[in-house]
Design a protein around this motif. Sequence first.
Motif, PDB file in Angstrom:
ATOM      1  N   ASP A  61       0.827  -1.206   0.000  1.00 22.98           N
ATOM      2  CA  ASP A  61       0.000   0.000   0.000  1.00 22.98           C
ATOM      3  C   ASP A  61       0.867   1.264   0.000  1.00 22.98           C
ATOM      4  OD1 ASP A  61       0.957  -0.511   2.537  1.00 22.98           O
ATOM      5  OD2 ASP A  61      -0.874   0.090   3.570  1.00 22.98           O
ATOM      6  N   LYS A  62       2.193   1.106   0.194  1.00 20.99           N
ATOM      7  CA  LYS A  62       3.083   2.265   0.269  1.00 20.99           C
ATOM      8  C   LYS A  62       4.085   2.357  -0.872  1.00 20.99           C
ATOM      9  CE  LYS A  62       2.755   2.264   5.252  1.00 20.99           C
ATOM     10  NZ  LYS A  62       3.428   2.351   6.522  1.00 20.99           N
ATOM     11  N   ALA A  63       4.372   1.254  -1.561  1.00 23.19           N
ATOM     12  CA  ALA A  63       5.428   1.294  -2.583  1.00 23.19           C
ATOM     13  C   ALA A  63       5.256   0.187  -3.608  1.00 23.19           C
ATOM     14  CB  ALA A  63       6.795   1.154  -1.918  1.00 23.19           C
ATOM     15  N   SER A  64       5.819   0.434  -4.792  1.00 22.24           N
ATOM     16  CA  SER A  64       5.902  -0.574  -5.839  1.00 22.24           C
ATOM     17  C   SER A  64       7.390  -0.736  -6.155  1.00 22.24           C
ATOM     18  CB  SER A  64       5.141  -0.122  -7.081  1.00 22.24           C
ATOM     19  OG  SER A  64       5.225  -1.101  -8.078  1.00 22.24           O
ATOM     20  N   VAL A  65       7.877  -1.989  -6.137  1.00 19.64           N
ATOM     21  CA  VAL A  65       9.306  -2.237  -6.252  1.00 19.64           C
ATOM     22  C   VAL A  65       9.561  -3.394  -7.206  1.00 19.64           C
ATOM     23  CG1 VAL A  65      11.385  -2.870  -4.928  1.00 19.64           C
ATOM     24  CG2 VAL A  65       9.586  -1.556  -3.823  1.00 19.64           C
ATOM     25  N   GLU A  66      10.578  -3.245  -8.071  1.00 18.86           N
ATOM     26  CA  GLU A  66      11.047  -4.364  -8.888  1.00 18.86           C
ATOM     27  C   GLU A  66      12.206  -5.011  -8.153  1.00 18.86           C
ATOM     28  OE1 GLU A  66      11.843  -3.218 -12.935  1.00 18.86           O
ATOM     29  OE2 GLU A  66       9.714  -2.987 -13.364  1.00 18.86           O
ATOM     30  N   LEU A  67      12.172  -6.328  -8.035  1.00 22.36           N
ATOM     31  CA  LEU A  67      13.206  -7.063  -7.310  1.00 22.36           C
ATOM     32  C   LEU A  67      14.167  -7.713  -8.295  1.00 22.36           C
ATOM     33  CD1 LEU A  67      10.929  -8.711  -4.615  1.00 22.36           C
ATOM     34  CD2 LEU A  67      12.190  -6.560  -4.465  1.00 22.36           C
ATOM     35  N   THR A  68      15.462  -7.611  -8.007  1.00 24.14           N
ATOM     36  CA  THR A  68      16.482  -8.164  -8.891  1.00 24.14           C
ATOM     37  C   THR A  68      17.134  -9.394  -8.264  1.00 24.14           C
ATOM     38  OG1 THR A  68      18.148  -6.683  -7.969  1.00 24.14           O
ATOM     39  CG2 THR A  68      16.999  -5.925  -9.945  1.00 24.14           C
ATOM     40  N   SER A  69      17.684 -10.233  -9.116  1.00 27.40           N
ATOM     41  CA  SER A  69      18.297 -11.471  -8.658  1.00 27.40           C
ATOM     42  C   SER A  69      19.644 -11.215  -7.998  1.00 27.40           C
ATOM     43  CB  SER A  69      18.501 -12.419  -9.848  1.00 27.40           C
ATOM     44  OG  SER A  69      19.140 -13.609  -9.398  1.00 27.40           O
ATOM     45  N   PRO A  70      19.869 -11.841  -6.841  1.00 27.61           N
ATOM     46  CA  PRO A  70      21.183 -11.747  -6.224  1.00 27.61           C
ATOM     47  C   PRO A  70      22.136 -12.820  -6.773  1.00 27.61           C
ATOM     48  CG  PRO A  70      19.670 -12.853  -4.743  1.00 27.61           C
ATOM     49  CD  PRO A  70      18.885 -12.476  -5.977  1.00 27.61           C
ATOM     50  N   TYR A  71      21.625 -13.703  -7.638  1.00 26.47           N
ATOM     51  CA  TYR A  71      22.394 -14.847  -8.130  1.00 26.47           C
ATOM     52  C   TYR A  71      22.363 -14.927  -9.653  1.00 26.47           C
ATOM     53  CZ  TYR A  71      21.116 -16.197  -3.357  1.00 26.47           C
ATOM     54  OH  TYR A  71      20.884 -16.206  -2.008  1.00 26.47           O
ATOM     55  N   THR A  72      23.345 -15.634 -10.210  1.00 30.00           N
ATOM     56  CA  THR A  72      23.343 -16.025 -11.613  1.00 30.00           C
ATOM     57  C   THR A  72      23.073 -17.528 -11.633  1.00 30.00           C
ATOM     58  OG1 THR A  72      24.890 -14.313 -12.276  1.00 30.00           O
ATOM     59  CG2 THR A  72      24.765 -16.238 -13.697  1.00 30.00           C
ATOM     60  N   GLY A  73      22.110 -17.952 -12.445  1.00 32.83           N
ATOM     61  CA  GLY A  73      21.801 -19.376 -12.505  1.00 32.83           C
ATOM     62  C   GLY A  73      20.470 -19.621 -13.187  1.00 32.83           C
ATOM     63  N   LYS A  74      19.871 -20.783 -12.879  1.00 35.40           N
ATOM     64  CA  LYS A  74      18.614 -21.189 -13.503  1.00 35.40           C
ATOM     65  C   LYS A  74      17.505 -21.200 -12.468  1.00 35.40           C
ATOM     66  CE  LYS A  74      17.661 -25.551 -14.760  1.00 35.40           C
ATOM     67  NZ  LYS A  74      17.680 -26.796 -15.525  1.00 35.40           N
ATOM     68  N   VAL A  75      16.359 -20.604 -12.831  1.00 33.10           N
ATOM     69  CA  VAL A  75      15.191 -20.608 -11.950  1.00 33.10           C
ATOM     70  C   VAL A  75      14.640 -22.036 -11.904  1.00 33.10           C
ATOM     71  CG1 VAL A  75      12.870 -19.688 -11.560  1.00 33.10           C
ATOM     72  CG2 VAL A  75      14.652 -18.211 -12.535  1.00 33.10           C
TER      73      VAL A  75
END
Length: 108
Positions: A61-75
């Motif tokens: 309700d206070k913010a919209s954020v895009e989250l980035t990967s802390p890792y390199t690899g396969k989901v």
Amino acid sequence: APAPGKAPAAPASGAGGGGAVREFKLADIGEGIAEVQLTECFVKVGDMVKEMDNLCAVESDKASVELTSPYTGKVVKAPWKVGDTVKVGATLFEIETSGGGGAACRTA
């Protein structure tokens, strides 16, 4: 007596070689926010990601954020879908990281 035909439990991790599976958890994004809504997902299971690639967008309700990967690899696991409410501390993705540098296999 134990039930006949009950399969033994598979090990949770370490099976199969490759790299380690890392959990990417929803961090506390501040402002006393306890949960967010997943509004966009940029990756799916099987996708290769690099460190700092966008994984998803979340909104409170206070913010919209895009989250980035802390890792390199396969989901390897993405248990949430767009519209789900996710609590702080919950695992958003599991990413299998390779132990050696490159992801390409070479033959002798």
